[in-house]
Structure formats: C-alpha cells, structure tokens
Design a protein around this motif. Structure first.
Motif, short mmCIF file in Angstrom:
data_model
loop_
_atom_site.label_atom_id
_atom_site.label_comp_id
_atom_site.label_asym_id
_atom_site.label_seq_id
_atom_site.Cartn_x
_atom_site.Cartn_y
_atom_site.Cartn_z
N ASN A 121 1.40 5.18 5.14
CA ASN A 121 2.71 4.75 4.67
C ASN A 121 3.25 3.54 5.46
O ASN A 121 2.70 3.15 6.49
N SER A 153 0.64 -0.34 1.36
CA SER A 153 1.21 0.90 1.89
C SER A 153 2.45 1.30 1.10
O SER A 153 3.14 0.48 0.53
N HIS A 154 2.69 2.59 1.10
CA HIS A 154 3.76 3.18 0.31
C HIS A 154 4.89 3.66 1.22
O HIS A 154 4.69 3.86 2.41
N PRO A 156 7.26 6.29 3.07
CA PRO A 156 6.93 7.63 3.55
C PRO A 156 7.21 8.70 2.49
O PRO A 156 8.22 8.65 1.79
N GLY A 159 3.59 8.47 -1.45
CA GLY A 159 2.27 7.95 -1.81
C GLY A 159 1.73 8.59 -3.08
O GLY A 159 2.26 9.60 -3.56
#
Length: 176
Positions: A121, A153-154, A156, A159
């Motif tokens: 994340n 990245s995603h 937190p 995802g």
C-alpha cells in the motif's frame, strides 16, 4: 524447447491467487516452477499438493539439505510477484535470508532475467527505504515493475489482490 521461469511469491495479497499467475504463465508457454517465501508457504501449506500438481514441480520455500539434488530445473527467467515491501527492502539491502531472496539475488548476477512486481500500500511505499531498495535493484539490472508500467500502490486496506496484473508482469519475461 520449453523455457522455465521461477515464479517467486511473497506473502502479499495476490499470493492467495498464485495459482492464477501459474496458469497465465503456463498459457504463455512457460514450464513454471514456484518458489514461496516461508511466510507465503504458510498461506498455502494445506494446498501445496494442489500447486505441485498444477506446476508439475515441487514447490520450494526452504533450502535443500546438503547432498540433496536440485528439485527444480534451471531457471531461464525469474519473476518475483507479488513482491512484498518487507522482501523488497531486505533484497535491496542485500539481505538474502530466504531461498526466494537467495535465488533472485544470485540470478540477476548470473545473467538470468529477473523482474519484480510489487504489491503493497501507499503508506508502506512512502517509507524512505523503499526508494533506496528500488534504486538498488534497478542498478543491478532487476526490472522493477511499478507505476504505469506495473503495479501502482493502493491506499491502505483498499487493495485488489484478485485483480493483480499477472499478464503485465509475465510480459517482461523473454519470449518463449
């Protein structure tokens, strides 16, 4: 002649779907061998036989014992996917304390194509060690697949491990 990639998976969300990554590699013509980090192996411990049947090879997560023959054919390429933030930073710092990290740490310096697609994340991604680790891997010739050409990245807890872009990761490996 069939080419052999080592698909090396860390304990990150998409590892739950590593069988999908294997199937996609096989559909692309690869004789795929699977190596799991010890933490990732725990996720699959009750279903390792299923993965061994799928690949036709023993799934490795530990070092072989002295005197044991290699259980896997020689790798033509290695893909670390998903690559966790922890394994990225250990690898980038030269810490090869698992079979998975030893294989890629040596492989890139033995002329094997090594690629890595992360899955972690944004909060993990802004840690200063991440940029240093990515730079260290790229300096060694690792194809690190992030941003528009890989995995972004995603936030937190937001995802999509099932939607991991296996095809993008596999596309950087040398053609079969």
């Amino acid at each position: 002649m069939t080419r052999v990639p080592y698909l090396i998976a860390c304990a990150a969300g998409p590892c739950q779907y590593i069988d999908e990554g294997i199937r996609r590699a096989q559909a692309a013509g690869w004789d795929t061998c699977l190596i799991l980090t010890p933490a990732a192996a725990r996720w699959w411990e009750e279903r390792l036989e299923e993965l061994e049947e799928l690949t036709g090879h023993r799934v490795r997560s530990q070092y072989k014992l002295p005197g044991e023959n290699d259980a896997l054919p020689k790798a033509d390429a290695m893909l670390v996917a998903p690559l966790s933030c922890t394994s990225l930073n250990k690898w980038g710092a030269g810490i090869a304390d698992t079979l998975a990290l030893v294989l890629v740490s040596e492989g890139v310096h033995m002329g094997v194509t090594v690629a890595a697609m992360p899955y972690f994340n944004q909060a993990q991604g802004v840690q200063p060690a991440v940029a240093r680790s990515v730079a260290a891997l790229r300096e060694q010739g690792v194809q690190y697949l992030d941003g528009p050409d890989g995995y972004e990245s995603h936030p937190p807890k937001r995802g999509n491990p099932k939607g991991f872009p296996w095809d993008w990761a596999l596309a950087v490996l040398p053609a079969v």
